[in-house]
Design a protein around this motif. Structure first.
Motif, PDB file in Angstrom:
ATOM      1  N   GLN A 187      44.273  45.748  49.951  1.00 15.07           N
ATOM      2  CA  GLN A 187      44.888  45.544  48.638  1.00 15.07           C
ATOM      3  C   GLN A 187      46.344  45.098  48.821  1.00 15.07           C
ATOM      4  O   GLN A 187      46.993  45.453  49.785  1.00 15.07           O
ATOM      5  CB  GLN A 187      44.870  46.845  47.828  1.00 15.07           C
ATOM      6  CG  GLN A 187      43.471  47.338  47.511  1.00 15.07           C
ATOM      7  CD  GLN A 187      43.439  48.370  46.381  1.00 15.07           C
ATOM      8  OE1 GLN A 187      42.666  48.221  45.454  1.00 15.07           O
ATOM      9  NE2 GLN A 187      44.246  49.405  46.458  1.00 15.07           N
ATOM     10  N   VAL A 188      46.834  44.338  47.856  1.00  8.85           N
ATOM     11  CA  VAL A 188      48.241  43.939  47.930  1.00  8.85           C
ATOM     12  C   VAL A 188      49.136  45.168  47.843  1.00  8.85           C
ATOM     13  O   VAL A 188      50.199  45.215  48.467  1.00  8.85           O
ATOM     14  CB  VAL A 188      48.577  42.917  46.827  1.00  8.85           C
ATOM     15  CG1 VAL A 188      50.062  42.635  46.761  1.00  8.85           C
ATOM     16  CG2 VAL A 188      47.801  41.617  47.087  1.00  8.85           C
ATOM     17  N   GLY A 216      50.373  39.796  43.240  1.00  9.90           N
ATOM     18  CA  GLY A 216      49.078  40.452  43.380  1.00  9.90           C
ATOM     19  C   GLY A 216      47.947  39.770  42.632  1.00  9.90           C
ATOM     20  O   GLY A 216      46.792  40.016  42.914  1.00  9.90           O
ATOM     21  N   GLN A 217      48.305  38.940  41.633  1.00  9.49           N
ATOM     22  CA  GLN A 217      47.315  38.152  40.873  1.00  9.49           C
ATOM     23  C   GLN A 217      46.287  38.996  40.114  1.00  9.49           C
ATOM     24  O   GLN A 217      45.140  38.557  39.943  1.00  9.49           O
ATOM     25  CB  GLN A 217      46.590  37.154  41.785  1.00  9.49           C
ATOM     26  CG  GLN A 217      47.497  36.162  42.470  1.00  9.49           C
ATOM     27  CD  GLN A 217      46.736  34.975  43.056  1.00  9.49           C
ATOM     28  OE1 GLN A 217      45.752  34.521  42.500  1.00  9.49           O
ATOM     29  NE2 GLN A 217      47.205  34.465  44.186  1.00  9.49           N
ATOM     30  N   ALA A 218      46.679  40.167  39.679  1.00  2.96           N
ATOM     31  CA  ALA A 218      45.745  41.021  38.937  1.00  2.96           C
ATOM     32  C   ALA A 218      46.100  41.045  37.456  1.00  2.96           C
ATOM     33  O   ALA A 218      47.218  40.750  37.058  1.00  2.96           O
ATOM     34  CB  ALA A 218      45.772  42.436  39.509  1.00  2.96           C
ATOM     35  N   GLY A 244      41.128  42.993  39.382  1.00  2.00           N
ATOM     36  CA  GLY A 244      41.225  41.763  40.166  1.00  2.00           C
ATOM     37  C   GLY A 244      42.318  41.810  41.197  1.00  2.00           C
ATOM     38  O   GLY A 244      42.591  42.844  41.800  1.00  2.00           O
ATOM     39  N   GLY A 245      42.973  40.695  41.399  1.00  2.00           N
ATOM     40  CA  GLY A 245      43.937  40.593  42.474  1.00  2.00           C
ATOM     41  C   GLY A 245      43.276  40.029  43.721  1.00  2.00           C
ATOM     42  O   GLY A 245      42.057  39.959  43.822  1.00  2.00           O
ATOM     43  N   SER A 293      50.957  33.146  46.957  1.00  5.18           N
ATOM     44  CA  SER A 293      49.745  33.666  47.589  1.00  5.18           C
ATOM     45  C   SER A 293      48.558  32.706  47.449  1.00  5.18           C
ATOM     46  O   SER A 293      47.473  33.001  47.955  1.00  5.18           O
ATOM     47  CB  SER A 293      49.396  35.048  47.004  1.00  5.18           C
ATOM     48  OG  SER A 293      49.528  35.065  45.606  1.00  5.18           O
ATOM     49  N   ASN A 294      48.765  31.588  46.813  1.00  6.16           N
ATOM     50  CA  ASN A 294      47.728  30.553  46.731  1.00  6.16           C
ATOM     51  C   ASN A 294      48.190  29.314  47.484  1.00  6.16           C
ATOM     52  O   ASN A 294      49.332  28.878  47.328  1.00  6.16           O
ATOM     53  CB  ASN A 294      47.451  30.160  45.274  1.00  6.16           C
ATOM     54  CG  ASN A 294      46.710  31.239  44.518  1.00  6.16           C
ATOM     55  OD1 ASN A 294      46.201  32.184  45.112  1.00  6.16           O
ATOM     56  ND2 ASN A 294      46.639  31.099  43.212  1.00  6.16           N
TER      57      ASN A 294
END
Lengths: 332, 332, 332, 332
Positions: free
Chosen positions: C208-209, C262-264, C283-284, D145-146
């Protein structure tokens, strides 16, 4: 059942087309065709005709290359062919000026009548006939209710149009749209500081909460265009659109969020070719009750009417969400 | 606009109510109220009246404790109060038998007319007046377009009703529904082995692809009930429902999947109290075109008309998806 | 492969438990159990032990009835039984004070060591043994990887913990967590006005981030608790939670939105019993690269690091998003 | 913490690359690049290197133009540079044949060791060094992160690999993967008719339920490839992929549905250039418990282990879901 011997009079069927003037047609085409996934059905002499993948008709969106980023027309389809002429006569009987557009003057469309909405002066066009061309085989869908395959961000169809006008004319225009075109008021709010004036009214001739909204222009100008909404299938499609658009160098606008008014998800972005505001819109409730009573939103509830959850719309003084584009006059 | 001097005649507004007989009312209430999240507005003498969180009217679902798991009525709301009487007269003029139901005979509803659909013999009821009670404060929503807060699996409203009848009567019934009640045929399929006979027809008086579907009964019996669909907000709500229901000890049915016909997501489960098939339904396209041409599905495309993607429906000989419940007669 | 003759030393496996003090246990139970859908595995003497439907262990959340809404402990599970003692020895060798907790002192958990993080003074507890009780049959899942059926808003498991401390201590604490507990820095930002100081650091011992984040307290106080996050399955579950929670009379907080960091998806609400901030999180991305380089966020990109899309977090001076709860000392 | 004086030995970090041979590279590129949205980082001499938008490394997918649609290699990244050599020595000590691949032999990757898994004979490659090139500016993401912007159907990263081998070798291979490469068994099923034989085993070195699965080949052949899975962000992305792919003239495969095993959504399609089966995969649970006990699935529960809900996988005799592709030998 023997058909009764009567004529219900002319009726509007739904919001059908919008003609957006754009100073940069190629950039606008990139946006609507390549990003949003609409089909260019026809393109000729600096004018492109597009539709969503669930529209069988020739187009719902016209992009016209021109210097000024104004809106050239707001088109509504009527229920029967004769309604174009019946509406025209009705308007003339009231002393309104109209312009008759011949078949093909807007590619794919039949005869239309053009006029300015009394008060707000938005250029409306009513038409019935419109071609239903098959899409090119390379993008044709196996689904007979879709004209092409879902592509890009998945725009299905034009959903609704949102207009603004001066405080002095909004009541007149909103009332005229209801009594003369048959729109029904579904939800509405009054100006908190001047409750006699309609802040905004969400109107429909269908079961949608609005096919057309009209409200007060922050700059006090008539004939303003706030946004046109295109429908996507699910809330999640709005999230995906937000995700991809945030990562592009185009004006992001506002959203995603869920309106209390109408209960739909929204994302407002701007066509980078023209600057016009475009809403990607999904969900919402449908009104099938024949005795629907228009819902009034007052402060403080109006705040979650605008944003039930998600990115809050900046509707205060100077709020970027309130910027508008002008419209053309009676003759384009 | 001066209102023209005409009467459009009686019209159906939308599918409104269904009365499901259940041998185990408590179990049915657990299913619809506790699991699906519907509100019990009223319950008296073994009869419960429920609605989804987006329905302002008194009820869309009636659960009646009785020995036999049949359907007691299919209710449709008409557009005006006088349409109940106008329809009644129209039916009597055709020599049909009707039953007049007094106000309150079904709690919360006004006067209604009951009759059997010619051919299929499904017991229909037409009504206009229906109460719009506020929900109990403990579940009332801040959203004025919702009667209560979203709860459980999120059922919003009754969506449509799906009926079956014998091959010998399906054409007559389908035709009568169109000519006498004003339903429009939106999509349809003929029996592959007997193309003169309608396999199924999806009909609506609204912009929905269907408010009512009628098709051929696998057992060849009249007055059969296939399912009633309740609407949830997004495709994802159907997935969540599938996830939770799979983990319960109730008959799962079929789904989730997406129909090609109508383009909506489906999940079919069975009320554990009565065994009636219930669909949780989301999305689909809306028909606003006034000149819509009914779409015909033929083999082999009909297969993805049934299931565009997801859990395939077993519609072959003996397919569990084809089981039905019977309906009551003219007098319950 | 012959196992090499070595000892990798003690290691943290994951964020495991949090003990939230609440002045209103009944209200907190309503929130976590009835609304979020967590299971109360055990409740005794004013202390309740809860877990999400995907947690097989005895609990991840402890709710303790007490006057002050502070956090009593932050628990991390270690990889082997002997790591509890090995860590204890490591801390004592550094002159830190520790408290040994006997098996069962926190119901369902084995022996643990309690200490304050050097600098930030957050009360951490490390443990290995924890019971794995079956859920009551009435809610047990058919899915062996789930301890109970999905219910309520669908909380699956504890996801991560977010802490704050004074600017004077944040660097020391963040560094200690990395060097002594083995957390790896995944993403981070420095204070714009004092780049020597860590604004926030997202740390993990898993893919996990972050299992744990630590940042600067707006009030400059040590041992502050910002939020604990519980994981839900999909972005859409966050939207559903927002929809339902907005309609309740509890402090809504912020969201939904998507973090760039973290993209969540996030939704911040407050337990109405205690006021502690709770995040519903989905998500993330996961970090499987063994040579991951920590990502630094600077202004202006930091803004979309906080909110990539959706409801913007008010992190400016006085921003409500920055409020915190205190933590207990070495001895509760 | 003083680093203890030990060497943990070589370890696998994650599933990293797969090299799919394809007789029609252009068609495969259309599929992976234009439809699934992967980035072609490099293409030379009939070999293309692709990655998902969330992979910072040079590639996870290699497409090699060749006559036979076999899989050329399954690549796993190790945790440290020296682990490549340490593993090589470990294999040679067991008398296994290995092939050393020099840096750049697979573009973007450093030195690697190639060998056949004992028993199943799948060609594995272990490597550590891999380039991390920036994407072309035209598709580069603002999100650090992408590696590129989300495009197409939104493939984020390689998720896992699924292999099959003969009943006579499956136990040996599965055991070897665990004892020699450090994979842990997370979920598994035995052959119902021969419980001594592993039907399938889901293995991981990460918190994923599987980075690698190995099971019995229906045709009884060694070195078979069942599918490679690419990860998408949400369940809804799987639905969107199903919707778009159903409308294309490519082999649809199976899905969407949700596995009980791993709790993820699946959609199986076939690369139209090579015929290899590709899974689009989302969600699932993560295993952070250090004392996880592998979950065994037996009949009849195994059925919903395969399909918890959605399109049922045809795993019976002759089931199309069981078709496989062959793999290359020790030397390609």
């Amino acid at each position: 059942m023997t058909q009764p011997d009567y004529d219900p009079g002319p009726q509007v069927a739904h919001a059908g087309t919008i003609d957006l003037g754009t100073p940069d047609l190629e950039r606008s085409l990139w946006f609507f065709r390549d990003l949003l996934g609409m089909e260019v059905v026809e393109q000729v002499d600096g004018v492109a005709y597009l539709r969503g993948y669930q529209e069988l008709v020739h187009h719902s969106l016209v992009l016209t290359q021109q210097d000024e980023a104004r809106v050239n027309s707001y088109g509504f389809r009527v229920k029967r062919r004769q309604d174009v002429e019946l509406f025209n006569k009705q308007f003339e009987d009231q002393g309104m000026k109209t312009v008759e557009l011949s078949s093909g003057q807007e590619a794919g469309r039949g005869e239309a009548v053009r006029f300015l909405v009394p008060g707000s002066e938005h250029p409306f066009e009513l038409y019935y006939d419109i071609d239903k061309p098959l899409a090119d085989e390379s993008i044709r869908s196996k689904m007979p209710s879709n004209s092409s395959r879902r592509r890009g961000l998945g725009v299905r169809r034009l959903d609704h149009i949102n207009l603004q006008t001066s405080p002095a004319t909004v009541n007149q225009a909103e009332s005229w749209l209801r009594t003369e075109l048959g729109f029904r008021r579904r939800e509405f709010a009054r100006l908190p500081q001047a409750p006699d004036i309609m802040l905004a009214s969400w109107l429909s001739v269908t079961s949608q909460v609005h096919d057309l909204a009209i409200g007060v222009s922050a700059e006090g100008q008539n004939a303003q265009f706030h946004h046109v909404a295109f429908n996507v299938e699910n809330f999640h499609d709005v999230l995906t659109a937000a995700d991809e658009i945030r990562d592009l160098d185009i004006a992001y606008g506002h959203g995603p969020g869920k309106h209390g008014i109408g209960q739909a998800m929204y994302l407002y972005v701007h066509d980078p070719g023209s600057g016009h505001r475009i809403e990607l819109y999904s969900g919402g409730y449908h009104i099938f009750d024949p005795d629907w009573q228009a819902l009034e939103w007052k402060l403080p509830e109006l705040e979650y009417g605008q944003t039930w959850y998600g990115d809050v719309l900046d509707v205060g003084p100077g709020g970027a969400f309130l910027s508008t584009s002008p419209s053309a006059g009676l003759v384009r």
